[in-house]
Enzyme design. Sequence first.
Site, PDB file in Angstrom:
ATOM      1  N   CYS A 101      46.556  20.194 -13.803  1.00 46.25           N
ATOM      2  CA  CYS A 101      46.775  18.778 -13.573  1.00 46.25           C
ATOM      3  C   CYS A 101      48.078  18.296 -14.097  1.00 46.25           C
ATOM      4  CB  CYS A 101      45.843  18.033 -13.998  1.00 46.25           C
ATOM      5  SG  CYS A 101      45.329  18.342 -15.993  1.00 46.25           S
TER       6      CYS A 101
ATOM      7  N   ASP B 247      -7.716  -2.032   4.059  1.00 43.49           N
ATOM      8  CA  ASP B 247      -6.278  -1.473   4.618  1.00 43.49           C
ATOM      9  C   ASP B 247      -6.005  -1.480   5.884  1.00 43.49           C
ATOM     10  OD1 ASP B 247      -6.200  -1.535   1.669  1.00 43.49           O
ATOM     11  OD2 ASP B 247      -6.450   0.916   1.664  1.00 43.49           O
TER      12      ASP B 247
ATOM     13  N   HIS C  34       0.886  -1.278   0.047  1.00 37.90           N
ATOM     14  CA  HIS C  34       0.122   0.080  -0.239  1.00 37.90           C
ATOM     15  C   HIS C  34       0.876   1.184   0.122  1.00 37.90           C
ATOM     16  CE1 HIS C  34      -3.161   2.763   1.381  1.00 37.90           C
ATOM     17  NE2 HIS C  34      -4.055   2.050   0.660  1.00 37.90           N
TER      18      HIS C  34
END
Length: 841
Positions: free
Chosen positions: A666, A142, A106
Amino acid sequence: MKLALIGQSLFGQEVYSHLCKEGHRVVGVFTVPDKDGKADPLGESAEKDGTPVFKFPRWRVKGKTIKEVAEAYKSVGAELNVLPFCTQFIPMDVIDSPKHGSIIYHPSILPRHRGASAINWTLIMGDKKAGLSVFWADDGLDTGPILLQRSCDVEPNDTVDALYNRFLFPEGIKAMVEAVQLIADGKAPRIPQPEEGATYEGIQKKENAEISWDQSAEVLHNWIRGHDKVPGAWTEINGQMVTFYGSSLLKSSVPPGEPLEIKGAKKPGLVTKNGLVLFGNDGKALMVRNLQFEDGRMIPASQYFSAGETSVVELTAEEVKVIWAGILSNVPVIEDSTDFFKSGASSMDVVRLVEEIRQRCGGLQLQNEDVYMATKFEDFIQKVVRKLRGEDQEVELVVDYVSKEVNEMTVKMPYQCFINGQFTDANDGKTYDTINPTDGSVSNYLVCTATTDLLEENQEELATIEALDSGAVYTLALKTHIGMSVQTFRYFAGWCDKIQGSTIPINQARPNRNLTFTKKEPLGVCAIIIPWNYPLMMLAWKSAACLAAGNTLVLKPAQVTPLTALKFAELSSKAGFPKGVINIIPGSGGVAGQRLSEHPHIRKLGFTGSTAIGKQIMKSCAVSNLKKVSLELGGKSPLIIFNDCELDKAVRMGMGAVFFNKGENCIAAGRLFVEESIHDEFVTKVVRHLHIYSSCLEAAFIEKAFHQNILAIPLACYTMNISQEQPTVFTDVEDHMYLAKEESFGPIMVISKFQNGDIDGVLQRANNTEYGLASGVFTRDINKAMYVSEKLEAGTVFVNTYNKTDVAAPFGGVKQSGFGKDLGEEALNEYLKTKTVTLEY
């Protein structure tokens, strides 16, 4: 344990598949009958596996179980019923029949929102938490005992679809499988549902979905988004019912627009270029994107006042089917699954189809691409319907800018995420600050081939944004950051129609004839994470190859430098890139970057950054779905300067190798090895150049201990103050020192001596590092140059030059500097997969 699955839909199919993968035995699947000759996904999967499948239109009549249905159910001998998603009423004698009873999924945190449409009511009621429950079925609605529950936060602009896709669907599948395992292990709880906090809401009907206007903007927003899709929240405008879809709370200022009177609203709405702005009684605003009229026609809300200017005659599905049948004369019956091209259609037939639709439908203008994107009949019909309703109309890109007067121009900078061809706020509406590194000023921004010609056309603005965002010198940004980005896109644009496989002469020593060939195919969705030192250039290096290979792209720029990436997104949209091909997600690495690494639908991740983060990314990519990875990581690149070099050139280029882009590079030369006989002269010339570059500031000579592990070693350190940076030269650096091992990523020159003529010795020292990105050598001796370049352990070796990268030359590292290549033809292979095809003839 023997399981019976009762239900339907993709959710039911996924639960079934996962239960089977976990080794559970499904003895029967009970689903709905085929619709229009097409089986439900759950039944379709089970049938392929040979699992018994039963398709009952109903289980009971007049309150009594149908005997034949009950007998069929009992024949499978199930010990547990699993109901993942079930729209039918299952009788209690079936629910209670198995040894372990029945469990049901649910979509709410029971006992709240019992009954139907739980997700919708979660939004309508403004709940801050959503969730799911797996409970034991009983004869109530439910109300059975809880087995397990899961919850998540509801974001301000969540929709039913967003909640379902992000949480309820994936976590619901896991929860159902976990629940079955708990039952199998005898550990499943039965927790009674409390009555406190319990609510029940039925299915909302259209007549009850009218908007009540005397409420806050948030309540109005919740009402509209909660009714999205079905049945749709509506109001009366100009005497007719108009339904609103696609609501979001307006966080930014209200854009200009044309007033629109709405019945019951105290303040008129505003039709703006972004959508229809509506106002709550608290003075706050919301916006809806789409409007639907009583005749079913849907339009973008921004086009309300122009919606009636043109009209088209609607075609029925049967009329379109007649057109298809006339073209596909070899196909006996046109069905929903009929594929236009697999049925023999050619490009000429595409032109004919588009023309016949235009003639029979009052001038409706499809594009050839519409046919290629919807090749099955059922998809093509949907495409036509959306065109008729105006849903597929191209809307002008809406960009909210932050503007700044700088560099003798008005720079316009997008600041939102760029997703599926639109700039949009972050779901949670959060913001973060970006800081101009030149003066520390703060701007507040939301978290959050573009053709080569457009990049080139806007290069001054891009370079200015780059300077503001990353602190790059404007001229350097113009020449390198932007200039090489343009070159990169131009280069890879040329590769788009040249990606090809090869024919392979395999062994023919068999009594047959074979042909083997390979195909290069795109990987799919690729993620790219880039650093802050070259924001646009790093984007170009990776995304150009990715796009040329035919992939879609999700790019996360560095958190501190997102602006040129977002400007690139704007340009890519103007250039005509299809929606969803390029997506830009600003944000932190720990959140956005990590999610990309873990995402199961991303098939490749390219990263440039630190080695430590690269390792974490590689781990996440492996654990998630073994996605392909390329990493360009840290470096401590050695530069060897021999005494037979051209010294002035070596000094000039050695300084560039270290100080280029403020040392934020880098491949910067992290350590210079200078032959002993020229060492002092080399250092003197370097210091003299620093003295000149610093506008005649005096060089400071400092002897100091630099780090804990070098306290016993005095270092000569020369520093100069240049534009708030301090280029620094360290001499007499020894191999064991921290300075000699770790990447500096700043304007720091590290110089070590080596003995005259000791080539192998200096090579051993140069290679004594876990990094291997770049390297360099200066010598006039070609034999020495070739020998050293062969022995250096690095992805790139520069000889008598440095920083000479080119878009056609592959770039990448070895060892802990990573693997994979940017640039050149090899970069394409990072974003392609090779398929081998062997056929007998």
